[in-house]
Design a protein around this motif. Structure first.
Motif, mmCIF file in Angstrom:
data_model
loop_
_atom_site.group_PDB
_atom_site.id
_atom_site.type_symbol
_atom_site.label_atom_id
_atom_site.label_comp_id
_atom_site.label_asym_id
_atom_site.label_seq_id
_atom_site.Cartn_x
_atom_site.Cartn_y
_atom_site.Cartn_z
ATOM 1 N N GLY A 135 0.801 -1.221 0.000
ATOM 2 C CA GLY A 135 0.000 0.000 0.000
ATOM 3 C C GLY A 135 0.831 1.267 0.000
ATOM 4 N N GLY A 136 0.269 2.301 -0.611
ATOM 5 C CA GLY A 136 0.929 3.600 -0.652
ATOM 6 C C GLY A 136 2.074 3.635 -1.639
ATOM 7 N N GLY A 137 2.925 4.656 -1.523
ATOM 8 C CA GLY A 137 4.101 4.763 -2.379
ATOM 9 C C GLY A 137 4.155 6.063 -3.148
ATOM 10 N N ALA A 138 5.086 6.091 -4.099
ATOM 11 C CA ALA A 138 5.342 7.257 -4.934
ATOM 12 C C ALA A 138 5.531 6.775 -6.374
ATOM 13 N N PRO A 139 5.454 7.682 -7.406
ATOM 14 C CA PRO A 139 5.126 9.106 -7.243
ATOM 15 C C PRO A 139 3.675 9.287 -6.853
ATOM 16 N N GLY A 140 3.396 10.431 -6.309
ATOM 17 C CA GLY A 140 2.039 10.688 -5.845
ATOM 18 C C GLY A 140 1.988 11.791 -4.799
ATOM 19 N N PRO A 141 1.922 11.430 -3.515
ATOM 20 C CA PRO A 141 1.902 10.069 -2.951
ATOM 21 C C PRO A 141 0.631 9.306 -3.317
ATOM 22 N N LYS A 142 0.643 7.994 -3.082
ATOM 23 C CA LYS A 142 -0.445 7.119 -3.475
ATOM 24 C C LYS A 142 -1.212 6.598 -2.267
ATOM 25 N N SER A 143 -2.496 6.279 -2.509
ATOM 26 C CA SER A 143 -3.303 5.577 -1.512
ATOM 27 C C SER A 143 -3.611 4.146 -1.964
ATOM 28 N N THR A 144 -3.097 3.765 -3.116
ATOM 29 C CA THR A 144 -3.392 2.477 -3.728
ATOM 30 C C THR A 144 -2.980 1.306 -2.849
ATOM 31 N N VAL A 145 -3.813 0.264 -2.822
ATOM 32 C CA VAL A 145 -3.463 -1.019 -2.208
ATOM 33 C C VAL A 145 -3.603 -2.104 -3.270
ATOM 34 N N ASP A 146 -2.527 -2.847 -3.510
ATOM 35 C CA ASP A 146 -2.536 -3.973 -4.451
ATOM 36 C C ASP A 146 -2.470 -5.278 -3.674
ATOM 37 N N ARG A 147 -3.159 -6.306 -4.172
ATOM 38 C CA ARG A 147 -3.145 -7.621 -3.536
ATOM 39 C C ARG A 147 -2.526 -8.663 -4.459
ATOM 40 N N ILE A 148 -1.518 -9.368 -3.952
ATOM 41 C CA ILE A 148 -0.898 -10.474 -4.677
ATOM 42 C C ILE A 148 -1.513 -11.783 -4.191
ATOM 43 N N ASP A 149 -1.974 -12.598 -5.124
ATOM 44 C CA ASP A 149 -2.522 -13.917 -4.819
ATOM 45 C C ASP A 149 -1.399 -14.939 -4.961
ATOM 46 N N TYR A 150 -0.973 -15.521 -3.846
ATOM 47 C CA TYR A 150 0.163 -16.444 -3.883
ATOM 48 C C TYR A 150 -0.134 -17.698 -4.701
ATOM 49 N N SER A 151 -1.424 -18.060 -4.831
ATOM 50 C CA SER A 151 -1.779 -19.257 -5.587
ATOM 51 C C SER A 151 -1.832 -18.997 -7.093
ATOM 52 N N ASN A 152 -1.758 -17.723 -7.478
ATOM 53 C CA ASN A 152 -1.777 -17.342 -8.895
ATOM 54 C C ASN A 152 -0.934 -16.093 -9.055
ATOM 55 N N ASP A 153 0.367 -16.253 -8.849
ATOM 56 C CA ASP A 153 1.236 -15.077 -8.732
ATOM 57 C C ASP A 153 1.832 -14.592 -10.043
ATOM 58 N N THR A 154 1.352 -15.130 -11.169
ATOM 59 C CA THR A 154 1.804 -14.612 -12.463
ATOM 60 C C THR A 154 0.889 -13.505 -12.973
ATOM 61 N N ALA A 155 -0.306 -13.396 -12.396
ATOM 62 C CA ALA A 155 -1.253 -12.359 -12.809
ATOM 63 C C ALA A 155 -0.854 -11.002 -12.231
ATOM 64 N N THR A 156 -1.297 -9.929 -12.876
ATOM 65 C CA THR A 156 -1.107 -8.589 -12.332
ATOM 66 C C THR A 156 -1.841 -8.484 -10.997
ATOM 67 N N ALA A 157 -1.196 -7.858 -10.003
ATOM 68 C CA ALA A 157 -1.814 -7.699 -8.681
ATOM 69 C C ALA A 157 -3.149 -6.973 -8.795
ATOM 70 N N SER A 158 -4.108 -7.345 -7.938
ATOM 71 C CA SER A 158 -5.452 -6.774 -7.981
ATOM 72 C C SER A 158 -5.544 -5.533 -7.102
ATOM 73 N N PRO A 159 -6.096 -4.419 -7.618
ATOM 74 C CA PRO A 159 -6.293 -3.246 -6.761
ATOM 75 C C PRO A 159 -7.422 -3.492 -5.771
ATOM 76 N N LYS A 160 -7.203 -3.124 -4.520
ATOM 77 C CA LYS A 160 -8.192 -3.295 -3.466
ATOM 78 C C LYS A 160 -8.513 -1.937 -2.849
ATOM 79 N N GLY A 161 -9.320 -1.965 -1.761
ATOM 80 C CA GLY A 161 -9.715 -0.714 -1.124
ATOM 81 C C GLY A 161 -8.509 0.111 -0.741
ATOM 82 N N PRO A 162 -8.536 1.425 -0.981
ATOM 83 C CA PRO A 162 -7.361 2.264 -0.761
ATOM 84 C C PRO A 162 -7.112 2.543 0.716
ATOM 85 N N LEU A 163 -5.934 3.076 0.998
ATOM 86 C CA LEU A 163 -5.639 3.610 2.321
ATOM 87 C C LEU A 163 -6.483 4.860 2.557
ATOM 88 N N SER A 164 -6.663 5.242 3.816
ATOM 89 C CA SER A 164 -7.477 6.411 4.134
ATOM 90 C C SER A 164 -6.768 7.721 3.792
#
Length: 285
Positions: free
Chosen positions: A6-35
């Protein structure tokens, strides 16, 4: 089952990405953002929740957001703040508590903080409680650990990249952290993760503007020696995030340095059962 960044730069960002360990070749899924959008937050958690604390937005903040893994699409919930507003700290913990250590203010040339704040997951609306400090002030540090100890490695003080590794004993967390075997190279901005036996510190920036792909492994059962180097990342980077399961560690994002100084979406996977080959590139952020 999943890793969250979650978070990061440039931005700053509120983005949260989720990695699925059982299918880790796919692009990470965006989830609910940080506040709050923020750069250089730190994160830890247990089996049910993830906590993202501190960061710069653009001024440093003490905000702690909680992501509920069972319902990860809403905006993260703000919980009790850190005792100290900070960014570029590092965090780890066990099933009951999260520990946020180090970090810095927004003042250029600062020597950073020695502060360690403890988040009580059973009472996460209270302000984090300050515990025994790190051995020295540092920021852009990495942290990982197991159920008994937390390890803070590398980082930067007011003028130098560091090799120092500090260990916090959760059963006696009011004492100053103990200095353990150093990293193989002085560096700041490493990512860190691990399992119950080993901790891995990856990437970072060393003196002379040298960006690293090095991965160092700490053996928790013998933590006084210099950390041995394992298979490298696929690309040099600093400021990457780290998470993982009991079998694999994932290092994602970061900055690749000159001449492009680009932020990247690459995710590398380290196989803990065979950690000498080069890490394998997986689905990006």
């Amino acid at each position: 089952s999943f890793g969250y960044i979650g978070g990061g730069a440039p931005g700053p960002k509120s983005t949260v990405d989720r990695i699925d360990y059982s299918n880790d070749t796919a692009t990470a899924s965006p989830k609910g953002p940080l506040s709050v959008a923020r750069f250089a937050p730190t994160a830890t958690g247990n089996a049910s929740y993830g906590y993202f604390g501190g960061g710069s937005s653009p001024s440093k903040v003490s905000t702690v957001d909680r992501v509920d893994y069972s319902s990860d699409t809403p905006t993260a919930t703000a919980k009790g703040p850190l005792n100290t507003a900070t960014y570029s700290a590092a965090a780890t913990g066990n099933t009951s508590y999260g520990y946020v250590g180090g970090g810095a203010s927004n003042t250029p040339g600062t020597s950073g903080f020695t502060t360690v704040d403890r988040i009580d997951y059973a009472s996460d609306t209270s302000t984090a409680v300050e515990k025994g400090p790190l051995s020295a002030a540092k920021y852009y540090v990495g942290a990982t650990g197991n159920a008994s100890y937390g390890y803070w490695g590398g980082g930067h003080d007011a003028s130098n990249a560091l090799t120092t590794v500090d260990r916090v004993d959760y059963s006696n967390d009011t004492a100053t952290a103990s200095v353990k075997g150093p990293l193989s190279q002085a560096r700041w901005g490493p990512g860190a993760t691990g399992n119950s036996s080993y901790g891995y510190f990856a990437g970072g920036r060393s003196p002379g503007d040298n960006y690293r792909s090095t991965i160092d492994r700490i053996d928790y059962s013998s933590d006084t020696g210099t950390t041995p180097t394992k298979g490298p990342l696929t690309v040099v980077r600093r400021g990457c995030g780290g998470t993982g399961s009991s079998s694999y560690g994932y290092f994602m994002g970061g900055l690749i340095g000159p001449p492009s100084n680009a932020t990247i979406s690459t995710v590398d996977r380290v196989d803990f059962s065979n950690d000498t080959p080069t890490a394998v590139a997986k689905g990006p952020l």
